[in-house]
Scaffold this motif. Structure first.
Motif, PDB file in Angstrom:
ATOM      1  N   PRO A 140       0.795  -1.235   0.000  1.00 27.09           N
ATOM      2  CA  PRO A 140       0.000   0.000   0.000  1.00 27.09           C
ATOM      3  C   PRO A 140       0.824   1.280   0.000  1.00 27.09           C
ATOM      4  CG  PRO A 140      -0.674  -1.493   1.791  1.00 27.09           C
ATOM      5  CD  PRO A 140       0.622  -1.996   1.256  1.00 27.09           C
ATOM      6  N   ARG A 168      -5.137  -4.403  -4.613  1.00 28.55           N
ATOM      7  CA  ARG A 168      -4.741  -4.681  -3.233  1.00 28.55           C
ATOM      8  C   ARG A 168      -3.934  -3.529  -2.642  1.00 28.55           C
ATOM      9  NH1 ARG A 168      -4.155 -10.009  -5.287  1.00 28.55           N
ATOM     10  NH2 ARG A 168      -1.906  -9.729  -5.661  1.00 28.55           N
ATOM     11  N   GLY A 172      -5.465  -1.580   0.347  1.00 27.01           N
ATOM     12  CA  GLY A 172      -4.645  -1.669   1.551  1.00 27.01           C
ATOM     13  C   GLY A 172      -4.375  -0.323   2.179  1.00 27.01           C
TER      14      GLY A 172
END
Length: 206
Positions: A140, A168, A172
């Motif tokens: 992230p 993701r 995230g």
């Protein structure tokens, strides 16, 4: 309240994945690796170049850097006359009219990112490169850096991605994320955490 739009680059602002596939196919062919669309989605898309080369060839250091340089030079040769994903210019005009900030967050090397953005005629107010922040998607960190530099919270942003790794990364960081169906199946993108999928930016409404 929505304050910022965050965009991935490859496969999101323009459908560059077919060109990356061709470039990887060419440089990996001498090593007996056949890069077809399934191989590309599973082993290459959304990853950083050093990770790709280490995974596929077991190379690091100068040897890896040399093949990466060959691949990216070939990509830039192929990436002429790029067109933005349908609906993108209109979306950016709407964003400007509403006073929204926007940024590009990418795993692409700096030279490639600048080449693609110039070919598309885009000048993002902020460009966050994974290679400069120290970690790439699916981590992230690139999106967290973008939020910090823009001065907005994750709930005040929307992210647009095209790969499970990218989704993701944004999710995230706490950012609501929509995925474009330019290279990966709907199921994989939703499983990664996307709120929804889009064929292109003409389907976006505030």
């Amino acid at each position: 309240m929505l304050k910022a739009l965050l965009f991935d680059l490859d496969g999101t602002l323009a459908d560059t994945d077919p060109l990356h596939l061709l470039a990887w196919r060419e440089v990996l062919k001498p090593f007996g690796l056949e890069v077809d669309p399934l191989f590309y989605r599973k082993r290459i898309s959304g990853r950083l170049n050093p990770e790709i080369v280490k995974d596929l060839l077991g190379w690091e250091g100068e040897r890896a850097e040399a093949i990466i340089a060959r691949k990216e030079a070939l990509f830039r040769t192929l990436a002429q006359g790029l067109r933005p994903t349908p609906g993108l210019p209109e979306l950016l005009e709407k964003a400007k009219a509403k006073g929204l900030l926007w940024a590009v967050v990418t795993n692409a090397p700096k030279e490639n990112a600048r080449h693609v953005l110039e070919a598309l005629g885009l000048e993002p107010p902020l460009l966050v490169l994974a290679e400069e922040v120290g970690r790439g998607k699916p981590d992230p960190l690139p999106y967290r850096v973008a939020l910090k530099r823009l001065g907005v919270g994750p709930e005040e942003a929307l992210a647009f991605e095209d790969s499970p790794a990218g989704v993701r990364s944004a999710v995230g960081a706490g950012i609501p994320t929509y995925a474009l169906l330019t290279g990966h199946p709907k199921e994989a993108l939703l499983e990664a955490g996307a709120k929804g999928v889009l064929r292109d930016f003409r389907e976006v409404s505030f």
